[in-house]
Motif scaffolding. Structure first.
Motif, PDB file in Angstrom:
ATOM      1  N   SER A 343       0.883  -1.206  -0.080  1.00 24.42           N
ATOM      2  CA  SER A 343       0.012  -0.160  -0.175  1.00 24.42           C
ATOM      3  C   SER A 343       0.919   1.263   0.017  1.00 24.42           C
ATOM      4  N   GLY A 344       0.128   2.344   0.069  1.00 24.79           N
ATOM      5  CA  GLY A 344       0.962   3.673   0.098  1.00 24.79           C
ATOM      6  C   GLY A 344       0.901   4.543  -1.039  1.00 24.79           C
ATOM      7  N   ALA A 345       1.682   5.638  -1.162  1.00 27.78           N
ATOM      8  CA  ALA A 345       1.472   6.710  -2.022  1.00 27.78           C
ATOM      9  C   ALA A 345       2.058   6.124  -3.558  1.00 27.78           C
ATOM     10  N   ILE A 346       3.271   5.341  -3.515  1.00 26.43           N
ATOM     11  CA  ILE A 346       3.545   4.858  -4.501  1.00 26.43           C
ATOM     12  C   ILE A 346       2.874   4.219  -5.454  1.00 26.43           C
ATOM     13  N   VAL A 347       1.850   3.440  -4.950  1.00 29.77           N
ATOM     14  CA  VAL A 347       0.835   2.694  -5.771  1.00 29.77           C
ATOM     15  C   VAL A 347      -0.025   3.646  -6.359  1.00 29.77           C
ATOM     16  N   GLY A 348      -0.395   4.716  -6.163  1.00 28.19           N
ATOM     17  CA  GLY A 348      -1.325   5.529  -6.930  1.00 28.19           C
ATOM     18  C   GLY A 348      -0.351   6.083  -7.796  1.00 28.19           C
ATOM     19  N   VAL A 349       0.949   6.407  -7.662  1.00 29.04           N
ATOM     20  CA  VAL A 349       2.133   7.009  -8.563  1.00 29.04           C
ATOM     21  C   VAL A 349       2.197   6.152  -9.826  1.00 29.04           C
ATOM     22  N   ALA A 350       2.549   4.989  -9.377  1.00 28.72           N
ATOM     23  CA  ALA A 350       2.635   3.885 -10.368  1.00 28.72           C
ATOM     24  C   ALA A 350       1.648   3.662 -11.356  1.00 28.72           C
ATOM     25  N   LYS A 351       0.453   3.682 -10.928  1.00 29.66           N
ATOM     26  CA  LYS A 351      -0.688   3.527 -11.721  1.00 29.66           C
ATOM     27  C   LYS A 351      -1.202   4.927 -12.585  1.00 29.66           C
ATOM     28  N   GLY A 352      -0.661   5.679 -11.839  1.00 28.72           N
ATOM     29  CA  GLY A 352      -1.146   7.263 -12.797  1.00 28.72           C
ATOM     30  C   GLY A 352      -0.070   7.583 -13.845  1.00 28.72           C
ATOM     31  N   LEU A 353       1.224   6.770 -13.692  1.00 30.48           N
ATOM     32  CA  LEU A 353       2.321   7.169 -14.631  1.00 30.48           C
ATOM     33  C   LEU A 353       1.765   6.652 -15.983  1.00 30.48           C
ATOM     34  N   ASN A 354       2.366   7.529 -17.183  1.00 30.07           N
ATOM     35  CA  ASN A 354       2.320   6.928 -18.299  1.00 30.07           C
ATOM     36  C   ASN A 354       2.853   5.458 -18.482  1.00 30.07           C
ATOM     37  N   ASP A 355       2.204   4.606 -19.208  1.00 34.59           N
ATOM     38  CA  ASP A 355       2.663   3.292 -19.653  1.00 34.59           C
ATOM     39  C   ASP A 355       4.252   3.302 -20.254  1.00 34.59           C
ATOM     40  N   ALA A 356       4.855   4.657 -20.742  1.00 36.24           N
ATOM     41  CA  ALA A 356       5.919   4.624 -21.229  1.00 36.24           C
ATOM     42  C   ALA A 356       7.026   4.343 -20.240  1.00 36.24           C
ATOM     43  N   VAL A 357       6.674   4.638 -18.926  1.00 36.38           N
ATOM     44  CA  VAL A 357       7.435   4.448 -17.884  1.00 36.38           C
ATOM     45  C   VAL A 357       7.751   2.973 -17.674  1.00 36.38           C
ATOM     46  N   ASP A 358       9.044   2.591 -17.609  1.00 35.37           N
ATOM     47  CA  ASP A 358       9.408   1.081 -17.429  1.00 35.37           C
ATOM     48  C   ASP A 358       9.827   0.692 -15.974  1.00 35.37           C
ATOM     49  N   VAL A 359      10.444   1.545 -15.258  1.00 37.08           N
ATOM     50  CA  VAL A 359      11.044   1.171 -13.776  1.00 37.08           C
ATOM     51  C   VAL A 359      10.609   2.339 -12.959  1.00 37.08           C
ATOM     52  N   ILE A 360      10.164   2.117 -11.661  1.00 35.95           N
ATOM     53  CA  ILE A 360      10.132   3.433 -10.920  1.00 35.95           C
ATOM     54  C   ILE A 360      10.982   2.832  -9.521  1.00 35.95           C
ATOM     55  N   VAL A 361      12.293   3.545  -9.335  1.00 36.54           N
ATOM     56  CA  VAL A 361      13.019   3.285  -8.058  1.00 36.54           C
ATOM     57  C   VAL A 361      12.565   4.428  -6.957  1.00 36.54           C
ATOM     58  N   SER A 362      11.986   3.889  -5.981  1.00 37.17           N
ATOM     59  CA  SER A 362      11.302   4.785  -5.054  1.00 37.17           C
ATOM     60  C   SER A 362      12.060   4.616  -3.629  1.00 37.17           C
ATOM     61  N   GLY A 363      11.452   5.318  -2.589  1.00 39.12           N
ATOM     62  CA  GLY A 363      12.137   5.541  -1.386  1.00 39.12           C
ATOM     63  C   GLY A 363      11.133   6.071  -0.105  1.00 39.12           C
ATOM     64  N   SER A 380      12.401  -0.691  -3.822  1.00 41.70           N
ATOM     65  CA  SER A 380      12.719   0.248  -2.769  1.00 41.70           C
ATOM     66  C   SER A 380      14.014  -0.676  -2.157  1.00 41.70           C
ATOM     67  N   ALA A 381      14.979   0.047  -1.528  1.00 41.77           N
ATOM     68  CA  ALA A 381      16.037  -0.774  -0.945  1.00 41.77           C
ATOM     69  C   ALA A 381      16.179  -0.349   0.607  1.00 41.77           C
ATOM     70  N   SER A 382      15.124  -0.380   1.416  1.00 39.70           N
ATOM     71  CA  SER A 382      15.160  -0.187   2.892  1.00 39.70           C
ATOM     72  C   SER A 382      15.769   1.227   3.023  1.00 39.70           C
ATOM     73  N   SER A 383      16.831   1.230   3.835  1.00 38.97           N
ATOM     74  CA  SER A 383      17.493   2.566   4.100  1.00 38.97           C
ATOM     75  C   SER A 383      18.989   2.570   4.730  1.00 38.97           C
ATOM     76  N   MET A 384      19.590   3.425   4.914  1.00 36.46           N
ATOM     77  CA  MET A 384      20.856   3.530   5.589  1.00 36.46           C
ATOM     78  C   MET A 384      22.042   2.576   4.772  1.00 36.46           C
ATOM     79  N   GLY A 385      21.799   2.579   3.538  1.00 37.27           N
ATOM     80  CA  GLY A 385      22.610   1.690   2.825  1.00 37.27           C
ATOM     81  C   GLY A 385      22.733   0.171   3.108  1.00 37.27           C
ATOM     82  N   GLN A 386      21.692  -0.402   3.386  1.00 34.32           N
ATOM     83  CA  GLN A 386      21.483  -1.709   4.022  1.00 34.32           C
ATOM     84  C   GLN A 386      21.459  -2.839   2.858  1.00 34.32           C
TER      85      GLN A 386
END
Length: 639
Positions: A343-363, A380-386
């Motif tokens: 869940s979370g805001a990134i889900v709506g972002v991903a669904k709203g972005l043009n299908d031309a977008v291939d990858v979303i790196v989030s945080g 997403s890669a957790s945090s603090m360089g882990q």
């Protein structure tokens, strides 16, 4: 749109990466004896360490155990100006990679290494990464992170593919531990220069010290007040900051909107953004004159522009994120969202972005996940360089499209050889900061925790609020009657026993100053009501000693606090009377959505928050008589 196939297990990583990892273990004896000798190398990190930075527009490559410099397309970073960057993001003009004859391969492999929310964590972080479940049902965890190990993992992954771009999805700096924060995060920028970071999307914490200071991170130069505390100059970032949705004017952005890289004739665009709600989470003066635009609208408006440049492969690097289910593994996508996904805001972002977008790196959410949402790979890669996310793209040379995308979150384990040049950098700053960090400033009888009780109270929050009140209580320093602390301003617990300056700084790393202002009793009630938002979100303020009130959990939002219950030192607050209230400058400017603070009058600036805490601990604790934890009885929850 390609068939996006995320890799769900570390066991699916390319064999070449594991062979390299094995080579590192085997080669540790050689490193312990003084390295490989001569021009021999294990990977590009050895070349950087032994031979220094490569020449302009080149990168070190370890071929047949020898260091070679290969041409790459790395455009000079745009330093930016207060006026912003007009139409930022034109394609690089460097020398493209050599083409491939028509009879050769029809695709090109590109690797994107991604991470997020590093927060200046140069030393080994305390947290662990969940890797599985033990036979007895308990969790299996592993220590992870530390920039010297992070550098080695990046080098090992980079060695597997010369077509590699390293990107970060915001909060690279800000809210940092003392080792980086004391030096205005210059150590982190210098470490990332050594590691070879290419691009970073700005996050909300990049604005902790304001946009002018962020521009200095890009262009370099000593701090305008503190100078260069390490005794030498600061070159600035060799990597490029991106800010597609941070506008300084019409068609002008604080940093470039995107960056284009070309691999064997195929172009890939990287669009960098932060969350639209950034102004709600940073000091208002730090983002004055900036407009933060909608993430989805920003990207979708750029797609036609990129298409006109012949670009079909588009990667969005955005400081916005999602929430997986508690206990998920690093490559899971389980959550409370639709179809059992995050869940979370990134889900709506991903669904709203043009299908031309291939990858979303989030945080932003400090979580680990590896998803496919609306046909787009979302990581997403957790945090603090882990963790480091290894994203492998297969591009069509004929069309420029991404025909396959795979992702794998790789744990930054500590069983690899540290990169010497990065370790030397960390050691340099440790030696500079240690005398100050180890200075004992007080004692506490039990651990003071940021974690709140069911009402929203916390022992650390109360102690910090008490220290702010005491620092501004004298008439000549503000005449404060109550102080409030925001929970997001506390970044770590203070452990039982002696308290060092380093611990106190880690708890409050923002360097906020205290502000005392006048509010009416009615405004104080409005302030308390604002803790519950119509969206269902709750953010409880931590009041200082002597301030008490009660609220009804079942009452409508906006009418939960009983005005008659609001008391200062046992006396009911008069709605028409004036009261002197202290908050840090973040809250005092209306941060965290508490706009009532910004309406306060007769404002008087005060001490830095960490200095106030130090003075309070010195006055109220000793080794023989440590400070007791305050009782959690200042806020009462009623049915």
């Amino acid at each position: 749109m390609p068939q996006a196939t995320p890799r769900s297990s570390l066991l699916d990583a390319r064999p070449s990466v594991f062979l390299l990892a094995g080579a590192f273990v085997t080669g540790m004896f050689l490193f312990a004896q003084g390295g490989c000798g001569g021009d021999e190398c294990q990977d590009a990190a050895d070349c950087r360490e032994d031979k220094g930075p490569p020449a302009s527009n080149t990168e070190w490559v370890c071929e047949d155990k020898r260091c070679e410099q290969h041409s790459v397309q790395v455009p000079p970073p745009d330093s930016g100006t207060d006026a912003g960057t007009p139409d930022a993001g034109t394609p690089d003009a460097g020398t493209p990679d050599a083409g491939t004859p028509d009879s050769g391969p029809t695709t090109v492999s590109v690797q994107v290494l991604a991470f997020n929310d590093f927060h200046g964590q140069l030393e080994e972080p305390a947290g662990q990464i969940l890797t599985g479940v033990a036979p007895d049902g308990g969790p299996v965890r592993v220590n992870a992170g530390g920039v010297t190990y992070f550098a080695r993992h990046i080098a090992a992954l980079r060695a597997a593919n010369p077509n590699t771009v390293v990107v970060a999805a915001g909060d690279l700096i800000g809210a940092s531990p003392l080792l980086s924060g004391l030096f205005h995060d210059e150590p982190t920028v210098e470490a990332m220069n050594l590691i070879g970071l290419d691009l970073v999307a700005v996050g909300n914490h990049e604005f902790d010290e304001g946009s002018t200071e962020l521009l200095r991170m890009q262009s370099g130069g000593c701090h305008p007040v503190d100078g260069c505390l390490d005794g030498d100059g600061f070159p600035g970032a060799k990597f490029k900051f991106l800010a597609a949705n941070v506008a300084t004017g019409v068609d002008r952005t604080l940093f470039p909107r995107y960056d284009v890289r070309e691999f064997e004739g195929v172009k890939v665009a990287f669009i960098g953004m932060t969350l639209e709600a950034t102004p709600e989470s940073v000091i208002p003066t730090g983002v004055a004159g900036l407009t933060f635009k909608d993430e989805v609208q920003t990207v979708n408006a750029l797609v036609p522009e990129l298409r006109r440049q012949g670009i079909e492969a588009i990667i969005v690097v955005v400081h916005q994120g999602g929430i997986p289910t508690s206990g998920s593994l690093v490559n899971d996508c389980k959550g409370a969202g639709a179809d059992g996904l995050i869940s979370g805001a990134i889900v709506g972002v991903a669904k709203g972005l043009n299908d031309a977008v291939d990858v979303i790196v989030s945080g932003h959410t400090h979580q680990a996940y590896n998803c496919v949402i609306d046909g787009k790979v979302v990581t997403s890669a957790s945090s603090m360089g882990q963790l480091v996310t290894d994203i492998d793209l297969t591009l069509s040379k004929a069309t420029g499209d991404v025909v396959e995308a795979r992702a794998n979150n790789v744990i930054v384990t500590r069983d690899v050889q540290e990169v010497g040049a990065v370790k030397e950098l960390v050691t340099k700053y440790q030696e500079l900061v240690t005398p100050r960090a180890n200075r004992v400033i007080g004692w506490v009888s039990q651990t003071l925790r940021t974690q709140s009780d069911s009402v929203g109270q916390s022992t650390l929050g109360f102690v910090i609020a008490d220290s702010h009140l005491e620092a501004t209580k004298p008439a000549n320093l503000g005449g404060a009657q109550v102080a409030f602390m925001n929970p997001g301003g506390m970044r770590a617990d203070i452990a039982q026993g002696e308290v060092t300056y380093g611990e106190a700084f880690t708890t409050q790393p923002f360097g906020n100053s205290l502000v005392t202002l006048t509010l009416t009793g009615a405004q104080i009630e409005q302030l308390l009501e604002r803790q519950w938002r119509p969206s269902g979100f709750t953010l409880m303020l931590l009041p200082s000693v002597g301030f008490t009130y009660a609220f009804s959990a079942s009452a409508p939002v906006g009418s939960r606090v009983d005005p008659a219950s609001i008391r200062i030192n046992g006396v009911t607050v008069d709605p028409a009377a004036n009261y002197r209230v202290t908050a840090n400058n973040y809250l005092a400017s209306g941060g965290d959505g508490f706009q009532v603070f910004a309406e306060g009058t007769n404002r008087l600036g005060g001490a830095v928050d960490s200095d106030a805490l130090e003075a309070y601990l010195k006055a109220h604790s000793s080794q023989a008589s440590p400070l007791p934890a305050p009782a959690l009885n200042r806020i009462t929850m009623l049915p």
